[in-house]
Design an enzyme around this catalytic site. Structure first.
Site, short mmCIF file in Angstrom:
data_model
loop_
_atom_site.label_atom_id
_atom_site.label_comp_id
_atom_site.label_asym_id
_atom_site.label_seq_id
_atom_site.Cartn_x
_atom_site.Cartn_y
_atom_site.Cartn_z
N GLY A 90 0.84 -1.19 0.00
CA GLY A 90 0.00 0.00 0.00
C GLY A 90 0.87 1.24 0.00
O GLY A 90 2.10 1.16 -0.06
N THR A 94 4.28 -2.43 3.22
CA THR A 94 4.18 -3.72 2.53
C THR A 94 3.85 -4.77 3.59
O THR A 94 4.15 -4.59 4.77
CB THR A 94 5.49 -4.09 1.81
OG1 THR A 94 6.59 -3.96 2.72
CG2 THR A 94 5.73 -3.21 0.60
N ASP A 209 -11.77 5.24 6.72
CA ASP A 209 -11.22 4.67 5.47
C ASP A 209 -11.91 3.35 5.15
O ASP A 209 -11.26 2.39 4.75
CB ASP A 209 -9.71 4.48 5.63
CG ASP A 209 -9.01 4.26 4.28
OD1 ASP A 209 -9.60 4.59 3.24
OD2 ASP A 209 -7.88 3.75 4.28
#
Length: 423
Positions: A90, A94, A209
């Protein structure tokens, strides 16, 4: 062409649960505790990707190679965690599958970029760890087992030790016909999401999110983890070699029938009220875009959009401009107005910025044209009859301008559409 490999859980496990994985030997430390001997991983036999091609995290906006720790498969971290495969990546980390040579089990290592000067996710986990809660939604939020700092060539990296999880809900959705789930699976997924949010909100945490990439399916049979390791030994992942690092292609783990787990608290906020930017563009609540104070109701706005995405296979709102946030917000708010109608006067009074888009009566005067009026009931195509009516009622409860009018996560959990009964 290279591609991320899909590793399926075998019908027959490669080893009996609880025993030492195949091909592992036991050695004994000076202190007398037993450790598994590290495995050797192949240095050839894999596809070598052309150095000119961008791979995995290299494709992300604002990628800088020296921000990421240059992990190698086979590397041993903290004298106990041997990295056996790459699971994902991302903008801020990782993720690697590791075998604990001391504890004789598998863990996921989330290795953050060195630019995380202040790791907000670690602060959130520490906050949650200090709360004594019996909320059932704890099982639907990813937990932190341990954390430490790893020194890299360009700086320090926070590392989280976590239970490995299976595929994301987004990955599973991409495998469905028309990219959409059946209603019963959507309601089951939302049940678990809302329970997880209920726990977070009770603990004074706002996720901010929430989307299907951050919802992972728990693994109930560790045999798939052993399969991933064996796959990396006998058929190594494709990789790209540069002067100072190797970038591996991640493996998907197509397994897991456990609880849906809310993950990635890197953007989460502690406390009841906040200001400023938050949320992915297409999921952004109107109060966030208009620089109003916002709270956990933004997560409920995201749940409404998530429900639509999962059932309909497409998003209600998109990303309208990646070059200009101002232009994107104008198009986004115009699309909301066309779908929800004009915002109420009490909402308009919460921020001076609303005057850029509406007059005092809620009539649109923004810098972009107002699209044609849309009706939710004409857009629903996957359910009919009473199911359609209850689904629309659920969406309309969540997608409202005024945050105070949205239900709490637990009120939404008991909505008739999710509970399988008419109102």
């Amino acid at each position: 062409m290279f591609a991320r490999r899909l590793v399926r859980s075998p019908q027959l496990p490669l080893h009996t649960p609880g025993l030492i994985p195949r091909c592992a030997k036991v050695t004994r430390s000076i202190s007398g505790s037993s450790f598994l001997q590290p495995r050797e991983f192949p240095s050839s036999g894999f596809e070598v990707i052309d150095p000119s091609q961008r791979v995995e995290e290299e494709k992300l906006p604002f990628y800088r190679s020296d921000d990421y720790y240059p992990m190698r498969i086979g590397e041993i971290i903290q004298d106990r965690y041997q990295v056996v495969a790459k699971l994902g990546y991302g903008t801020g980390s990782t993720v690697w599958l590791s075998r604990d040579l001391k504890g004789r089990k598998y863990w996921a290592l989330k290795v953050h970029t060195r630019t995380s000067q202040r790791n907000c996710e670690l602060n959130v986990y520490r906050h949650l760890g200090g709360i004594d809660s019996e909320h059932p939604g704890q099982e639907n939020v990813r937990r932190l087992h341990d954390s430490f700092t790893l020194k890299g060539p360009d700086g320090e990296h926070d590392v989280f030790v976590m239970t490995p999880l299976g595929m994301s809900l987004r990955t599973l959705q991409d495998m469905q016909e028309n990219n959409a789930f059946q209603q019963d699976l959507v309601t089951t997924a939302l049940d678990q999401v809302l329970l997880g949010l209920g726990y977070l909100h009770e603990s004074d945490v706002i996720h901010t999110d929430l989307h299907s990439d951050n919802l992972l399916i728990a693994i109930t049979d560790d045999s798939i983890l052993s399969t991933v390791e064996e796959s990396e030994v006998h058929k190594p992942s494709a990789r790209k070699k540069t002067d100072d690092r190797i970038i591996y292609v991640s493996q998907y783990m197509l397994g897991g029938v456990g609880p849906l787990t809310v993950c990635d608290l890197g953007q989460a906020r502690i406390g009841g009220e906040h200001r400023g930017n938050a949320m992915p563009m297409q999921y952004r609540a109107p109060e966030v875009m208009l620089n109003m104070p916002w709270g956990n109701a933004v997560d409920l706005w995201a749940v409404g959009l998530l429900a639509w995405d999962l059932l309909q296979g497409e998003s209600l709102f998109g990303v309208y401009s990646r070059e200009s946030t101002e232009k994107n917000d104008a198009h986004h708010l115009a699309a909301m107005t066309a779908l929800l109608g004009p915002p109420p006067p009490e909402f308009l009074r919460k921020s001076e910025e609303t005057s850029r888009y509406w007059d005092n009566n809620g009539q649109w005067r923004g810098p972009v044209p107002l699209p044609p009026e849309r009706k939710l009931e004409t857009l629903v195509s996957r359910v009919e009859g009473e199911d359609k009516d209850m689904f629309l009622n659920f969406i309309r409860r969540l997608l409202v301008w005024y945050p105070e009018d949205r239900p709490t996560s637990m009120e939404a959990f008991f909505h008739p559409w999710l509970r399988g009964k008419s109102s």
